[in-house]
Design a protein around this motif. Sequence first.
Motif, mmCIF file in Angstrom:
data_model
loop_
_atom_site.group_PDB
_atom_site.id
_atom_site.type_symbol
_atom_site.label_atom_id
_atom_site.label_comp_id
_atom_site.label_asym_id
_atom_site.label_seq_id
_atom_site.Cartn_x
_atom_site.Cartn_y
_atom_site.Cartn_z
ATOM 1 N N UNK B 179 -0.149 3.659 4.862
ATOM 2 C CA UNK B 179 -1.103 2.563 5.058
ATOM 3 C C UNK B 179 -2.491 3.020 4.612
ATOM 4 N N UNK B 180 -3.175 2.157 3.882
ATOM 5 C CA UNK B 180 -4.512 2.486 3.419
ATOM 6 C C UNK B 180 -4.552 2.674 1.913
ATOM 7 N N UNK B 190 -0.210 -1.834 2.154
ATOM 8 C CA UNK B 190 0.074 -2.299 3.528
ATOM 9 C C UNK B 190 -1.178 -2.563 4.332
ATOM 10 N N UNK B 191 -2.247 -2.996 3.699
ATOM 11 C CA UNK B 191 -3.477 -3.226 4.457
ATOM 12 C C UNK B 191 -3.627 -4.696 4.827
ATOM 13 N N UNK B 192 -2.847 -5.573 4.202
ATOM 14 C CA UNK B 192 -2.917 -7.002 4.471
ATOM 15 C C UNK B 192 -4.352 -7.501 4.393
ATOM 16 N N UNK B 193 -5.092 -6.946 3.457
ATOM 17 C CA UNK B 193 -6.480 -7.338 3.213
ATOM 18 C C UNK B 193 -7.381 -7.145 4.427
ATOM 19 N N UNK B 194 -6.927 -6.314 5.349
ATOM 20 C CA UNK B 194 -7.752 -6.054 6.524
ATOM 21 C C UNK B 194 -8.615 -4.821 6.244
ATOM 22 N N UNK B 195 -9.935 -4.991 6.184
ATOM 23 C CA UNK B 195 -10.780 -3.851 5.814
ATOM 24 C C UNK B 195 -10.659 -2.663 6.777
ATOM 25 N N UNK B 197 -8.062 -1.383 7.782
ATOM 26 C CA UNK B 197 -6.907 -0.548 7.447
ATOM 27 C C UNK B 197 -7.081 0.197 6.124
ATOM 28 N N UNK B 198 -8.197 -0.041 5.412
ATOM 29 C CA UNK B 198 -8.368 0.616 4.114
ATOM 30 C C UNK B 198 -8.366 2.129 4.231
ATOM 31 N N UNK B 199 -8.909 2.628 5.320
ATOM 32 C CA UNK B 199 -8.955 4.078 5.512
ATOM 33 C C UNK B 199 -7.661 4.600 6.126
ATOM 34 N N UNK B 200 -6.691 3.741 6.309
ATOM 35 C CA UNK B 200 -5.460 4.127 6.985
ATOM 36 C C UNK B 200 -5.540 3.777 8.452
ATOM 37 N N UNK B 201 -4.416 3.930 9.143
ATOM 38 C CA UNK B 201 -4.397 3.668 10.581
ATOM 39 C C UNK B 201 -5.240 4.736 11.263
ATOM 40 N N UNK B 202 -6.157 4.311 12.120
ATOM 41 C CA UNK B 202 -7.038 5.285 12.766
ATOM 42 C C UNK B 202 -6.225 6.274 13.595
ATOM 43 N N UNK B 203 -6.387 7.561 13.243
ATOM 44 C CA UNK B 203 -5.521 8.598 13.805
ATOM 45 C C UNK B 203 -5.705 8.752 15.314
ATOM 46 N N UNK B 204 -6.955 8.802 15.756
ATOM 47 C CA UNK B 204 -7.199 9.029 17.183
ATOM 48 C C UNK B 204 -6.712 7.841 18.017
ATOM 49 N N UNK B 205 -6.982 6.622 17.542
ATOM 50 C CA UNK B 205 -6.503 5.452 18.286
ATOM 51 C C UNK B 205 -4.980 5.477 18.377
#
Lengths: 125, 504
Positions: B179-180, B190-195, B197-205
């Motif tokens: 993702x990203x 796999x970002x579905x145009x959601x900004x 998610x551009x950096x990938x799924x946030x690792x800590x979250x």
Amino acid sequence: MASGFDEMPSRFPKLLAIVFAAFAILLAASAALGKEKESPEVLAAMRGFDKPLILLVGMVVYVRTVDILGYLIPSVLLFFFVGWMLGYRKHLRLAVTGLVAVLIVYAVFNLALGVPLPSPPWWPA
Amino acid sequence: LENILLALGELGDPSVFFFLFCGVTLGLVVGSMPGLNDAITLAVLIPVTFSMEPSTAFALLVGVYCAACYGGSIPAIMLKIPGTASSVVTAIDGHAMAKNGRAGEALGISTVSSVFGGITSSLVLLLFAPALAGYALKVGPPEYFALAILGLSTVVGMGSGPLLKNLIACAIGLLISTVGMSPQTGYPRFTFDNPYLFEGVDFVSMLIGLFGVSAVLEVAEELSHRARKGKLSSSLPKIGPLLPRWSMVKRLLPTWLTSSGIGNVIGIIPGAGMIMAVYLAYGQASRRSKHEKFGTGVPEGVAAPEAANNAVVASSMVPLLSLGIPGNSTSALFLGALLIQGLRPGPSLFSETPEVGYLIVISFLAANIIMGPMGLLVAKLLSRLIVKLPRELLSASICILCLTGAFAVGNSVFNMWVALVFGALGYLFNKLEIPHSPVILAVVLGTMMERSLYQSLVLSGGSIGILFERPISLVLLLGALLSVAMPAIKVMIHRLKAGSQSRS
């Protein structure tokens, strides 16, 4: 590979899709051959599913309302909800602990760490 | 050496030392609460460390990691309920000792063994991490690719679950890692145009969800089961004197040495995990002692697992600090903490920010030393109190802290959703017996693997041969093959043995 740009990023996900398909077949085969007795275990696991599911729905509602009501009110409500769902029945103590805990968290993040938690939109900035 | 002195000086800073002390205390408390462990605590704490200085942040986190591992042995001995998964084995002989009126002695042995294991492991970290990092700086993308493959193979071959489930967990992690933006080309996947998610799924979250939120859901299920079964009767044994006698120390020394050795080796291997070290050490100790029956309250039965699990703690940081590859799921949390601080995990950590790198290493040593007296104190004073805390209130607090923390990581509500989704996933994984650590490791390694593969291909002009021509990368790939083949080889040897026995 006329435009390698479009093809390259999809290579890895495509490979993964094949891998997943293979694993799915393997898992289905091992279940069908009866090597692993899956079904009764899964059914037994499903029985305790209701409470976690309700909790999860509560958390979803919480995240939705944070946008509308800000951080404080929904958080206290969520604390109360989780504690109650887990079977804590001393209501007053639960509410007071929730209020205190949320206020502490709020203070730690907002004041000590400098991370502004969402405030309600109608709140004067 | 001067860097070590520098780090020691930094540790002398009262605020750093204070946070280390806080971390150890907190670790002891959460470790001894059944249902809370180091991973959950670290997941909750990482967002809190966001705006702290790196030195104080890591002092706190290191303290928690070290002490939680030992804290788990307190309820294991007192109630036969392991506080953390790593003290499952300690409960067997530890509780038996407590029932024989030797609870204090068992707690004392557990403390000294943990400190011993922890110190050896800190020394291993101090010796190996900077050296390995210096070496790692010289290798190129093909080696990194091979290393990622090796990491994934060991986690599959040595993970706690069955092979197929480990593989599935791995593939899920790899999928999440895609993702990203894609590496090299920067094409969003796999970002579905959601900004967000551009950096990938946030690792800590994601980690907060997998460990924290899923733990709350887990408690919900467990408590409703218990409500049906009726209350847990808890009668605590008397504690008595804590410190083991000198003769006991002499008797346990060989156990400590072998168990710490096992723990350190397992710790360094990415993906092998603490549980494995604990069982290996216990098995080894029980095989060696001939006259005593394990399970009836043998001191070695407490010393072996406790020395082993604390020996895993610092050594699991070796691959993270030197190569950027987390050794187990808890050190993956440290990866998250490093990223949040804006530090680059991996070989450049020691060369670019030596003060942080060495401080982490030295903190492990210091935390283990503080843990000795603190552990005895907590065992003596608080062990009765801690096990009686209402878990409902605790879980509610964890729930709030997790979601708040997820928000704080990126200052966005979107991360709260990430935490929720992964909380649900983590819970589902538990139900389906899909282990977590391959997922997490694969998320980290997937990105690294893909990037280094494309970089290697650029280097070689598109030929895949570059991966097998360079000696180090070839050796690493062979190692990967071996660790995947290991279970199969074991089964074959087993069959051969069984066959020859039935014939004779």
